[in-house]
Design a protein around this motif. Structure first.
Motif, PDB file in Angstrom:
ATOM      1  N   VAL A  48     -20.810  31.054 -22.164  1.00 11.01           N
ATOM      2  CA  VAL A  48     -20.403  32.442 -21.949  1.00 11.01           C
ATOM      3  C   VAL A  48     -19.929  33.048 -23.271  1.00 11.01           C
ATOM      4  O   VAL A  48     -18.847  32.720 -23.750  1.00 11.01           O
ATOM      5  CB  VAL A  48     -19.260  32.537 -20.914  1.00 11.01           C
ATOM      6  CG1 VAL A  48     -18.931  33.997 -20.618  1.00 11.01           C
ATOM      7  CG2 VAL A  48     -19.617  31.796 -19.638  1.00 11.01           C
ATOM      8  N   SER A  85     -15.089  38.622 -18.679  1.00 12.97           N
ATOM      9  CA  SER A  85     -14.465  37.747 -19.674  1.00 12.97           C
ATOM     10  C   SER A  85     -13.945  38.550 -20.859  1.00 12.97           C
ATOM     11  O   SER A  85     -12.839  38.298 -21.369  1.00 12.97           O
ATOM     12  CB  SER A  85     -15.470  36.694 -20.154  1.00 12.97           C
ATOM     13  OG  SER A  85     -15.888  35.871 -19.100  1.00 12.97           O
ATOM     14  N   SER A 119     -16.707  29.495 -14.415  1.00 17.68           N
ATOM     15  CA  SER A 119     -17.260  30.430 -15.389  1.00 17.68           C
ATOM     16  C   SER A 119     -18.706  30.091 -15.721  1.00 17.68           C
ATOM     17  O   SER A 119     -19.563  30.979 -15.856  1.00 17.68           O
ATOM     18  CB  SER A 119     -16.403  30.406 -16.659  1.00 17.68           C
ATOM     19  OG  SER A 119     -16.815  31.384 -17.579  1.00 17.68           O
ATOM     20  N   LYS A 137     -11.845  26.096 -13.958  1.00 13.46           N
ATOM     21  CA  LYS A 137     -12.083  27.412 -14.562  1.00 13.46           C
ATOM     22  C   LYS A 137     -13.349  27.414 -15.402  1.00 13.46           C
ATOM     23  O   LYS A 137     -14.159  28.347 -15.347  1.00 13.46           O
ATOM     24  CB  LYS A 137     -10.854  27.828 -15.394  1.00 13.46           C
ATOM     25  CG  LYS A 137      -9.686  28.291 -14.555  1.00 13.46           C
ATOM     26  CD  LYS A 137      -8.376  28.264 -15.315  1.00 13.46           C
ATOM     27  CE  LYS A 137      -7.766  26.888 -15.272  1.00 13.46           C
ATOM     28  NZ  LYS A 137      -6.381  26.842 -15.790  1.00 13.46           N
ATOM     29  N   ILE A 141     -10.777  40.445 -19.864  1.00 13.46           N
ATOM     30  CA  ILE A 141      -9.624  39.541 -19.798  1.00 13.46           C
ATOM     31  C   ILE A 141      -9.120  39.210 -21.192  1.00 13.46           C
ATOM     32  O   ILE A 141      -7.912  39.235 -21.455  1.00 13.46           O
ATOM     33  CB  ILE A 141     -10.010  38.254 -19.041  1.00 13.46           C
ATOM     34  CG1 ILE A 141     -10.244  38.544 -17.559  1.00 13.46           C
ATOM     35  CG2 ILE A 141      -8.921  37.186 -19.200  1.00 13.46           C
ATOM     36  CD1 ILE A 141     -10.850  37.385 -16.800  1.00 13.46           C
ATOM     37  N   ALA A 142     -10.046  38.903 -22.111  1.00 13.69           N
ATOM     38  CA  ALA A 142      -9.646  38.557 -23.480  1.00 13.69           C
ATOM     39  C   ALA A 142      -8.892  39.703 -24.148  1.00 13.69           C
ATOM     40  O   ALA A 142      -7.861  39.496 -24.801  1.00 13.69           O
ATOM     41  CB  ALA A 142     -10.878  38.177 -24.298  1.00 13.69           C
ATOM     42  N   TRP A 172     -12.499  25.249 -20.952  1.00 12.40           N
ATOM     43  CA  TRP A 172     -11.953  26.605 -20.874  1.00 12.40           C
ATOM     44  C   TRP A 172     -10.959  26.767 -22.016  1.00 12.40           C
ATOM     45  O   TRP A 172     -10.767  25.854 -22.823  1.00 12.40           O
ATOM     46  CB  TRP A 172     -11.283  26.770 -19.507  1.00 12.40           C
ATOM     47  CG  TRP A 172     -10.584  28.075 -19.267  1.00 12.40           C
ATOM     48  CD1 TRP A 172      -9.232  28.301 -19.360  1.00 12.40           C
ATOM     49  CD2 TRP A 172     -11.158  29.330 -18.874  1.00 12.40           C
ATOM     50  NE1 TRP A 172      -8.938  29.618 -19.056  1.00 12.40           N
ATOM     51  CE2 TRP A 172     -10.113  30.268 -18.751  1.00 12.40           C
ATOM     52  CE3 TRP A 172     -12.465  29.748 -18.619  1.00 12.40           C
ATOM     53  CZ2 TRP A 172     -10.330  31.598 -18.390  1.00 12.40           C
ATOM     54  CZ3 TRP A 172     -12.676  31.070 -18.255  1.00 12.40           C
ATOM     55  CH2 TRP A 172     -11.626  31.964 -18.143  1.00 12.40           C
ATOM     56  N   LEU A 206     -18.006  35.206 -25.732  1.00 14.61           N
ATOM     57  CA  LEU A 206     -16.722  35.849 -25.475  1.00 14.61           C
ATOM     58  C   LEU A 206     -16.375  36.863 -26.548  1.00 14.61           C
ATOM     59  O   LEU A 206     -16.363  36.539 -27.741  1.00 14.61           O
ATOM     60  CB  LEU A 206     -15.618  34.799 -25.378  1.00 14.61           C
ATOM     61  CG  LEU A 206     -14.225  35.308 -25.017  1.00 14.61           C
ATOM     62  CD1 LEU A 206     -14.232  35.984 -23.645  1.00 14.61           C
ATOM     63  CD2 LEU A 206     -13.202  34.180 -25.052  1.00 14.61           C
ATOM     64  N   ASP A 266     -17.398  28.831 -24.201  1.00 14.83           N
ATOM     65  CA  ASP A 266     -18.081  29.832 -25.024  1.00 14.83           C
ATOM     66  C   ASP A 266     -19.508  29.396 -25.370  1.00 14.83           C
ATOM     67  O   ASP A 266     -20.330  30.229 -25.758  1.00 14.83           O
ATOM     68  CB  ASP A 266     -17.320  30.083 -26.328  1.00 14.83           C
ATOM     69  CG  ASP A 266     -16.019  30.837 -26.132  1.00 14.83           C
ATOM     70  OD1 ASP A 266     -15.552  30.914 -24.974  1.00 14.83           O
ATOM     71  OD2 ASP A 266     -15.451  31.322 -27.125  1.00 14.83           O
ATOM     72  N   HIS A 321     -21.824  32.582 -14.876  1.00 15.33           N
ATOM     73  CA  HIS A 321     -22.684  33.124 -15.926  1.00 15.33           C
ATOM     74  C   HIS A 321     -24.151  32.870 -15.633  1.00 15.33           C
ATOM     75  O   HIS A 321     -25.008  33.677 -16.002  1.00 15.33           O
ATOM     76  CB  HIS A 321     -22.307  32.543 -17.289  1.00 15.33           C
ATOM     77  CG  HIS A 321     -22.927  33.266 -18.438  1.00 15.33           C
ATOM     78  ND1 HIS A 321     -23.929  32.724 -19.211  1.00 15.33           N
ATOM     79  CD2 HIS A 321     -22.707  34.523 -18.930  1.00 15.33           C
ATOM     80  CE1 HIS A 321     -24.286  33.604 -20.140  1.00 15.33           C
ATOM     81  NE2 HIS A 321     -23.572  34.700 -19.989  1.00 15.33           N
ATOM     82  N   THR A 343     -20.289  38.533 -15.757  1.00 19.29           N
ATOM     83  CA  THR A 343     -19.388  37.491 -16.248  1.00 19.29           C
ATOM     84  C   THR A 343     -18.938  37.782 -17.675  1.00 19.29           C
ATOM     85  O   THR A 343     -17.755  37.631 -18.013  1.00 19.29           O
ATOM     86  CB  THR A 343     -20.077  36.117 -16.183  1.00 19.29           C
ATOM     87  OG1 THR A 343     -20.481  35.857 -14.837  1.00 19.29           O
ATOM     88  CG2 THR A 343     -19.142  35.010 -16.647  1.00 19.29           C
ATOM     89  N   GLU A 344     -19.862  38.228 -18.518  1.00 20.42           N
ATOM     90  CA  GLU A 344     -19.512  38.551 -19.900  1.00 20.42           C
ATOM     91  C   GLU A 344     -18.561  39.744 -19.963  1.00 20.42           C
ATOM     92  O   GLU A 344     -17.608  39.757 -20.748  1.00 20.42           O
ATOM     93  CB  GLU A 344     -20.782  38.827 -20.703  1.00 20.42           C
ATOM     94  CG  GLU A 344     -21.639  37.586 -20.914  1.00 20.42           C
ATOM     95  CD  GLU A 344     -23.038  37.898 -21.400  1.00 20.42           C
ATOM     96  OE1 GLU A 344     -23.260  39.023 -21.899  1.00 20.42           O
ATOM     97  OE2 GLU A 344     -23.919  37.022 -21.281  1.00 20.42           O
TER      98      GLU A 344
END
Length: 306
Positions: A151, A261, A246, A242, A264-265, A193, A153, A148, A250, A257-258
């Motif tokens: 990237v 991500s 990532s 991972k 997925i979250a 990660w 999140l 984070d 990014h 990528t953001e």
């Protein structure tokens, strides 16, 4: 002037955030390799049990009860380490609390607490460590960030912002040390990660679901990275494939990528079992989630019917 140590044997290491997760794992492993460890966290009874475990195995450790958001308590960590071992070779800032959910659903007091611990608390530790290192002429500061840090999140908004601050601080400090001619003082940032530690159950949670994330890593790879960084720090150290993927993604495709991500979250959160909103352990410590592993992957397998 004392030379920078090149072995873990007799290395004096402060581990802030040592009662569970990465901090606990790193403290125990460092002691097993012969380091002298100063364990600091809010849960003194847990720290004392870890110290007993280390001593029973032939290691050396002391414990200091401290909330890193209090600058005076961070000073007590420093004083205990220097008072007992006469120096600090490495300071590990493995501190971190989280608040999960849409930004507007998380109370401001929880956002403020995340900043107080993850950023201000880390700054207090870094300040104490670097002043000691400059007196000695050497030292290593290991800051535990996150992927984070690179990237941002969704659903981990303020947490991600503080972890970005951790990496930015580490970069700035390395440049300032270069300008000051402090070649034997290094700052490294660990960037994992999502990892299966008690952080997830200790986090404040306003998603309406149990916390989880895709493809969680085992905490041992991060523990090993912290131990390695005590002697060989890197300014940016994504841990595991991972995190590395990532990080690269990014840099090449930040917006995509953001977005991926974030999707997925949210998807992972929606799959989890229901849970009422709660403040977790961010304001007051709890007497569960004491291990290195958080048991999140085991719960996820049940939720997924595996």
């Amino acid at each position: 002037m004392t030379a920078r140590p090149d072995t873990l044997q007799n290395l004096v290491v402060v581990v802030a955030g040592a009662s569970s997760g990465f901090g606990r794992g790193a403290a125990v492993k460092l002691a097993a390799h012969g380091a002298k460890v100063v364990l600091a966290a809010r849960r003194k009874n847990v720290l004392d049990e870890i110290v007993q475990e280390i001593v029973a195995s032939g290691g050396t450790a002391i414990s200091v009860e401290a909330d890193v958001s209090d600058v005076n308590q961070v000073a007590e960590i420093h004083n205990a380490a220097v008072g007992t071992f006469n120096r600090i070779d490495v300071w590990v800032n493995s501190v971190g609390v989280g608040a999960i959910g849409f930004f507007w659903d998380i109370p401001l007091e929880d956002h403020a607490r995340v900043v107080d611990v993850n950023l201000k608390g880390l700054i207090y530790g870094a300040h104490a460590a670097l002043r000691q290192f400059r007196t000695q002429g050497y030292g290593t500061l290991v800051n535990v960030g996150s992927i984070d840090s690179e990237v941002p999140l969704a659903l981990q908004n303020t947490y991600a912002a503080t972890k970005a601050g951790v990496l930015s601080l580490s970069r700035s400090l390395n440049e300032e040390l270069r300008l000051a001619g402090e070649d034997d003082i290094k700052v490294g940032t660990i960037m994992p990660w999502a990892v299966d530690t008690p952080w997830w159950t200790h986090a404040a949670n306003y998603t309406g679901h149990e916390p989880r994330m895709a493809m969680m890593d085992d905490p041992e790879i991060v523990v090993d990275a912290i131990v390695t960084a005590c002697l060989h720090p890197k300014e940016e150290q994504p841990v595991g494939w991972k995190a590395k993927t990532s990080d690269i993604s990014h840099h090449l495709m930040p917006d995509l990528t953001e977005r991926l991500s974030a999707d997925i979250a949210k998807k992972e959160s929606d799959k989890a079992s229901p849970r009422a909103p709660n403040q977790g352990a961010i304001h007051q410590p709890v007497q569960d989630g004491l291990g290195v592993d958080g048991g999140i992957r085991a719960r996820m397998r049940k939720e997924d019917g595996r």
